[in-house]
Design a protein around this motif. Structure first.
Motif, PDB file in Angstrom:
ATOM      1  N   ALA A 190       0.841  -1.210   0.000  1.00  0.00           N
ATOM      2  CA  ALA A 190       0.000   0.000   0.000  1.00  0.00           C
ATOM      3  C   ALA A 190       0.869   1.249   0.000  1.00  0.00           C
ATOM      4  CB  ALA A 190      -0.933  -0.011   1.208  1.00  0.00           C
ATOM      5  N   LEU A 191       1.956   1.228   0.804  1.00  0.00           N
ATOM      6  CA  LEU A 191       2.839   2.401   0.826  1.00  0.00           C
ATOM      7  C   LEU A 191       3.466   2.642  -0.537  1.00  0.00           C
ATOM      8  CD1 LEU A 191       4.784   2.553   4.190  1.00  0.00           C
ATOM      9  CD2 LEU A 191       2.586   3.505   3.567  1.00  0.00           C
ATOM     10  N   GLU A 192       3.868   1.553  -1.207  1.00  0.00           N
ATOM     11  CA  GLU A 192       4.443   1.708  -2.548  1.00  0.00           C
ATOM     12  C   GLU A 192       3.435   2.347  -3.492  1.00  0.00           C
ATOM     13  OE1 GLU A 192       5.826  -2.168  -3.719  1.00  0.00           O
ATOM     14  OE2 GLU A 192       7.211  -2.233  -2.034  1.00  0.00           O
TER      15      GLU A 192
ATOM     16  N   ASN B 194       6.671  -3.529  -7.863  1.00  0.00           N
ATOM     17  CA  ASN B 194       5.800  -4.701  -7.867  1.00  0.00           C
ATOM     18  C   ASN B 194       6.510  -5.915  -8.455  1.00  0.00           C
ATOM     19  OD1 ASN B 194       3.766  -3.178  -6.847  1.00  0.00           O
ATOM     20  ND2 ASN B 194       2.654  -2.953  -8.775  1.00  0.00           N
ATOM     21  N   PHE B 195       7.224  -5.679  -9.565  1.00  0.00           N
ATOM     22  CA  PHE B 195       7.861  -6.826 -10.216  1.00  0.00           C
ATOM     23  C   PHE B 195       9.003  -7.380  -9.373  1.00  0.00           C
ATOM     24  CE2 PHE B 195       6.529  -8.546 -14.236  1.00  0.00           C
ATOM     25  CZ  PHE B 195       5.417  -7.779 -14.492  1.00  0.00           C
ATOM     26  N   ALA B 196       9.700  -6.506  -8.655  1.00  0.00           N
ATOM     27  CA  ALA B 196      10.739  -7.027  -7.759  1.00  0.00           C
ATOM     28  C   ALA B 196      10.104  -8.008  -6.776  1.00  0.00           C
ATOM     29  CB  ALA B 196      11.406  -5.883  -7.015  1.00  0.00           C
ATOM     30  N   ARG B 197       8.958  -7.613  -6.245  1.00  0.00           N
ATOM     31  CA  ARG B 197       8.268  -8.463  -5.285  1.00  0.00           C
ATOM     32  C   ARG B 197       7.756  -9.737  -5.959  1.00  0.00           C
ATOM     33  NH1 ARG B 197       5.647  -4.673  -2.115  1.00  0.00           N
ATOM     34  NH2 ARG B 197       6.848  -5.134  -0.265  1.00  0.00           N
TER      35      ARG B 197
ATOM     36  N   ARG C 155      17.457  -3.506  -6.279  1.00  0.00           N
ATOM     37  CA  ARG C 155      16.566  -4.527  -5.748  1.00  0.00           C
ATOM     38  C   ARG C 155      15.951  -5.334  -6.904  1.00  0.00           C
ATOM     39  NH1 ARG C 155      13.119  -3.145  -1.311  1.00  0.00           N
ATOM     40  NH2 ARG C 155      12.921  -1.166  -2.339  1.00  0.00           N
ATOM     41  N   TYR C 156      15.534  -4.617  -7.921  1.00  0.00           N
ATOM     42  CA  TYR C 156      14.924  -5.310  -9.050  1.00  0.00           C
ATOM     43  C   TYR C 156      15.920  -6.285  -9.674  1.00  0.00           C
ATOM     44  CZ  TYR C 156      12.699  -6.292 -13.489  1.00  0.00           C
ATOM     45  OH  TYR C 156      12.154  -6.940 -14.561  1.00  0.00           O
ATOM     46  N   TYR C 157      17.146  -5.814  -9.924  1.00  0.00           N
ATOM     47  CA  TYR C 157      18.129  -6.695 -10.538  1.00  0.00           C
ATOM     48  C   TYR C 157      18.477  -7.866  -9.628  1.00  0.00           C
ATOM     49  CZ  TYR C 157      18.892  -3.699 -14.541  1.00  0.00           C
ATOM     50  OH  TYR C 157      18.719  -2.998 -15.700  1.00  0.00           O
ATOM     51  N   SER C 158      18.532  -7.626  -8.326  1.00  0.00           N
ATOM     52  CA  SER C 158      18.832  -8.724  -7.406  1.00  0.00           C
ATOM     53  C   SER C 158      17.740  -9.775  -7.478  1.00  0.00           C
ATOM     54  CB  SER C 158      18.941  -8.204  -5.975  1.00  0.00           C
ATOM     55  OG  SER C 158      19.778  -7.091  -5.917  1.00  0.00           O
TER      56      SER C 158
END
Lengths: 430, 293, 313
Positions: A102-104, C31-34, C159-162
């Motif tokens: 949500a924060l993002e 989002n995509f990193a997650r 973060r995304y690349y990791s």
């Protein structure tokens, strides 16, 4: 090494692309130009992280109502520096992962100026690291000790509600002097309950009292009776605190177990928050004492500010919704939303806040706040904000249930709630 | 409290727990036994029963007993009808494929749960006990209503056994359970039987909910915990064995209460869970199960 | 180059390109990193469920084993990220070995329940040892500790690349399994474990290896999640987090290498968009699940494979 290089190259390429795109869009998009011209009256966007679903939903609903009421009052009074507040609400599902998402969304999707809200500690703790990384000021209304304990970061503040450590330790003298010196504690077996266990027992023993037994209740429990026999017979005071949807079951079973032979009861209002006290089976609570962050029933010495706040939110003198007397509010906690929004307003006006570039100025402005007198902005009472620990301190109320109503018995001083600083966030860089 | 009365108290509490649990598990076991599918939405039918009980009793003025009795009839009916229609609309078309049914019932779980959230809100809702009498057992107090719950559960369990063992419908169910293809060959309308069983399974869970809701509040998330427990009970008891299901429910309900006497609450939960694992590791088909699954 | 290899390396390349060309907005980049980290979890789950045919309801145990091994060692023992990852890897192997050895004494529904119960025990233990774990509140891994090879892992691009790197390794490993003779034995066990036994394979050993691989990949996902997003809490060990990978895998297509990715993306954005429409956004997830089971029983990719591309691994 090689990987390192690639990534650095990529970053600069990415930034370059963004720069080109931004320049292009400013030149090409009429909307963009209009926005920058109208920036001075564009709304201030506040991301509101709220428990709409999950175990915190009963709190979330009232946090929402209080927030809407506060925004209306602020906007009717001219907004913040002439700009109206726009609330962007997002459900956190009472879940830390969703909370962080949500924060993002607030920061990156909706481009909110600040984020605000939410009660349950694990959601705050799960979200706060993201607030720090996104450099998004995050004003929480959680009463957890997480902010002042130093585990969070410079972007996370709790200026509108006191924390559990200060609440609990301020109760110890009253319990010791008025109720008894042998206490048994019943509390939920997770971090919130552990804070009660640790801070109350320390403060109570310092008062010369004795904790006879500690009875933790597993968080997944929906029936409680089987734990009550663990309460020693010579207990003089039973200290109880429970949260979640099963609180009514908890108090009813407590009454069933003891009948009118119970030890003296001292409870945190959380045990009956949002519960109608006239529910059959709760009669045994008459004569027992409660901590309340803000007294649910309008007291005889009600201030004009509480009167104003109460009617603005739509709560009657019994703490229930004016449209449905069975719909009981979370009055002891929700004032925090009202006060926090007013603090954001003051902070922004103090800092001359004009846009996301001024976020660190906003935090510095709030950090430099100290005395917050009783007023329409602070209807719960005067507060002293500690800019170093990002935590506010204030009066606590102890009420006694008398003929089905909670009547004020004692008000602590603000000083009763102090404890030594555990962190100095102002030393951290932005 | 002294150990003797404490154990008595824990046993009584355990008995109430076991009674409700055996009803919920019975519904699940029936569905599993006859249809060979895992109904993940079972807990939601339980929740639906509880919420409906609150909703129905809100219409009735006067004695809470009238509202309660009304709920006891109407709530399971509605839950049953919803279950039957979801069988008819969805599960039938999946041909009761085990994996597809699991994911479909997870879908049904979300739909029921969220529909209740949209309609009735997120708050915990109380239902008044049909009669409010506290038995003072010298060492502690105990609600007479809780005995009523145990009593009702026993009667219900007994009637289900009667239906299964003595009636033609029971015979059809048992035949379907043993070999659905042969049963079909003998002219049993399998599709109707399945719908009925799915509905009855949900209705039994709803009855359990109506019984418990004057003690515990109705809440849209209340279905998760009983689903897990009912699952455990059905597996420990041995799949499809009604006798085993009831025995396992009593065992788990009582042990949960009694273990909590000797250990700190959270540790007691850990030990009780470990106990289930050990039973299954020693007897992978459950206490009363014989066939391979 | 073989076409299946081409597709999967192509997918990885596409995910790199999306970032290099700056196509993602900040929001979708996050989002995509997650999603990529969660997909790793899905890949781990898929090895056991999709390829070997063992349905576990307790994978949150493995996810949180990695999560807590990494998080607690950084928090209490001041491990650096590299050490924490190694510890999390070893701990995940150990936990999946022990749990696999015990749980594989059962089959079918009992296996589901035993894994579920083990996971519940782990969850309760995290709460019970609240002094170390801070229970449900969990712990924050400070930004200053989340540095690997002098890269700040909290920076969105890094973060995304990791996440993408961890994802790529696991995806390629999964592809290798699917194409190897080892993977074919797993599929044989899924299709008919009695026949695999008769053919002389040590089915029990293969199953155990599958649990270890599956559990360890899940553990790596957990460790990556904690390190990349800075929070370690008990909610990740609770039942819903055992159900999620099952849903991603089923939605995307069980037993397909890219299925978990497709399932995770689909479900993430479904919830993301639905939550703008209604509070009860999970109802839309529920409806989607029903539609998939009714009209694409094998999952999105699985259905494509069934109808058009039988060569997809």
């Amino acid at each position: 090494m090689n990987k390192n290089n690639i990534i650095n190259k990529n970053i600069s390429r990415r930034k370059l692309m963004k720069g080109v795109a931004a320049a292009g869009s400013i030149a090409a998009m009429p909307g963009f130009v209009r926005y920058s011209q109208a920036a001075s009256s564009a709304p201030i966007k506040i991301g509101f992280q709220v428990h709409r679903t999950g175990i915190g939903a009963a709190y979330g609903r009232w946090y929402d109502r209080t927030t809407q009421a506060a925004v209306k009052v602020i906007n009717d009074g001219g907004g913040i520096n002439g700009r109206p507040i726009e609330i962007v609400a997002e459900d956190d599902g009472t879940d830390p992962k969703r909370g962080a998402e949500a924060l993002e969304k607030f920061a990156n999707q909706h481009k909110c100026d600040v984020a605000f809200g939410t009660l349950f500690s694990h959601v705050v703790i799960g979200s706060a690291p993201r607030a720090g990384e996104l450099k998004l000021p995050y004003f929480v209304v959680s009463e957890g000790h997480h902010v002042a304990s130093g585990m969070l970061n410079r972007y996370t503040l709790q200026p509108g509600i006191t924390d559990v450590k200060s609440q609990v330790q301020a109760m110890a003298p009253f319990v010791r002097n008025n109720l008894g010196k042998k206490v048994t504690m019943v509390y939920p077996d997770f971090a919130f309950g552990h804070d009660h266990r640790d801070y109350f027992s320390a403060a109570f023993e310092a008062q010369g009292g004795q904790i006879l037994a500690k009875v933790p209740i597993p968080p997944t429990e929906s029936s409680f009776s089987k734990y009550f026999p663990k309460i020693p017979r010579d207990t003089e005071v039973l200290y109880h605190v429970m949260v979640g949807p099963a609180v009514l079951t908890f108090v009813k079973e407590l009454g069933e177990f003891y009948g009118n032979k119970s030890p003296k009861l001292f409870g945190f209002i959380d045990s009956v928050e949002a519960v109608d006290l006239s529910t059959p089976g709760l009669e045994f609570l008459d004569g027992s004492y409660f901590w309340e962050g803000n007294p649910r029933y309008a007291q005889s010495n009600q201030t004009e500010h509480d009167k104003f706040y109460r009617s603005a939110v739509g709560v009657d003198e019994n703490g229930a919704s004016v449209s449905d007397s069975k719909d009981v509010s979370t009055y002891a906690h929700m004032f925090g939303c009202w006060e926090t929004l007013h603090i954001i307003k003051n902070g922004m006006e103090e800092a001359g806040y004009s846009g996301v570039g001024d976020r660190s100025k906003l935090i510095e402005a709030v950090e430099s706040m100290s005395n917050m007198p009783l007023s329409q902005a602070h209807p719960q009472g005067a507060k002293i904000f500690n800019g170093k620990t990002h935590q506010t301190f204030g009066h606590q109320y102890i009420t006694k249930m008398t003929n089905g109503k909670l009547v004020l018995a004692h008000t602590t001083s603000i000083e009763d709630t102090f404890y030594p600083d555990e962190v100095d966030y102002t030393q951290q860089s932005f | 409290m002294d150990l003797g009365p404490y154990l008595l108290f824990a046993s009584l509490e355990g008995l109430v727990h076991a009674a409700v649990l055996s009803l919920i598990a019975l519904g699940l076991s029936l569905v599993f036994g006859v249809m060979r599918i895992v109904n993940v939405a079972h807990g939601e039918f339980f929740m639906l029963g509880a919420i409906l009980a609150w909703w129905i009793s809100g219409f009735v003025f006067g004695s809470p007993a009238i509202g309660f009795l009304l709920a006891l009839i109407i709530a399971p009916l509605i839950a049953g009808v919803i279950a039957m229609s979801s069988d008819w609309l969805i599960l039938k078309h999946l041909k009761y494929d085990p994996e597809a049914t699991i994911i479909a019932t997870i879908g049904i779980l979300y739909i029921i749960q969220q529909a209740v959230l949209m309609t009735f809100g997120p708050d915990a809702r109380p239902v008044e006990q049909p009669f409010n009498y506290r038995l003072d057992l010298y060492w502690f107090g105990f609600s007479a209503y809780k005995f009523f719950v145990v009593f009702s559960a026993i009667i219900l369990l007994f009637s289900v056994w009667l239906v299964m063992a003595k009636t033609k419908f029971g015979l059809i169910l048992r035949a379907t359970q043993l070999d659905s293809e042969t049963a079909q060959a003998f002219g049993i309308p399998i599709s109707t039987v399945y719908s009925l069983v799915f509905g009855v399974g949900a209705a039994i869970a709803a009855v359990a909910a109506v019984l418990i809701v004057p003690i515990q509040q109705a809440h849209y998330l209340m279905g998760g915990e009983p689903l897990l427990l009912a699952f455990i009970v059905v597996i420990i008891g041995g799949l499809g064995s009604l006798r085993g299901t009831v025995a396992a429910a009593v065992l788990i309900g009582m042990s949960d209460g009694i273990i909590s006497v000797f250990f700190s609450p959270n540790l007691a939960k850990i030990i009780a869970t470990l106990f289930v694992v050990i039973v299954l590791l020693i007897k992978p088909n459950g206490l009363f199960g014989s066939e391979k699954t | 180059m073989k076409r299946d290899l081409f597709i999967h390396l192509g997918a990885i390349a596409l995910l790199f390109l999306l970032e290099i060309l700056g196509i993602f907005s900040d929001y979708h980049q996050g989002n995509f990193a997650r999603i990529l980290v969660l997909t790793v979890y899905g890949i781990g789950y898929n090895v056991l469920f999709g390829y070997t045919g063992l349905l576990s309801l307790g994978h949150a145990l493995f996810f949180s084993a990695g999560l807590y091994a990494a998080g607690l060692s950084i928090y209490h023992l001041d491990y650096n990220v590299g050490q924490a990852l190694i510890l999390a890897f070893c701990f995940s192997v150990l936990v999946s070995l022990v749990i696999g050895y015990l749980a594989l004494r059962t089959v079918g529904v009992s296996f589901m329940i035993v894994t579920l119960m083990f996971s519940q025990i782990a969850y309760l233990c995290i709460l019970y040892f609240g002094g170390i774990t801070r229970g449900d509140e969990g712990i924050v891994i400070q930004q200053s500790s989340r540095v690997f090879l002098s890269l700040d892992l909290s920076d969105p691009t890094i973060r995304y690349y990791s996440a993408l790197t961890v994802f790529s390794f696991c995806l390629v490993f999964n592809l290798w399994i699917a194409r190897s003779s080892f993977g074919r034995v797993l599929i044989a066990i899924r299709e008919n474990s009695d026949r695999a036994l008769m053919l002389g394979y040590n089915v029990q050993l293969y199953k155990l290896l599958a649990v270890i691989i599956s559990g360890t990949i899940s553990g790596i996902a957990g460790a990556s999640y904690g390190i990349l997003f800075g929070y370690v809490g008990a909610s990740f060990a609770a039942v819903p987090y055992s159900i999620f990978p099952l849903l991603w895998v089923l939605l995307g297509g069980a037993g397909t290498v890219l299925g978990p990715l497709i399932g995770a993306i689909f479900m993430f954005y479904l919830i993301d968009y639905a939550s703008d429409v209604t509070d009860a956004y999970m109802i839309i997830v529920g409806i989607a699940l029903l539609l998939v089971t009714l009209f694409a029983r094998r999952g999105l990719l699985g259905e494509l494979r069934y109808r058009f591309f039988p060569w997809i691994p």
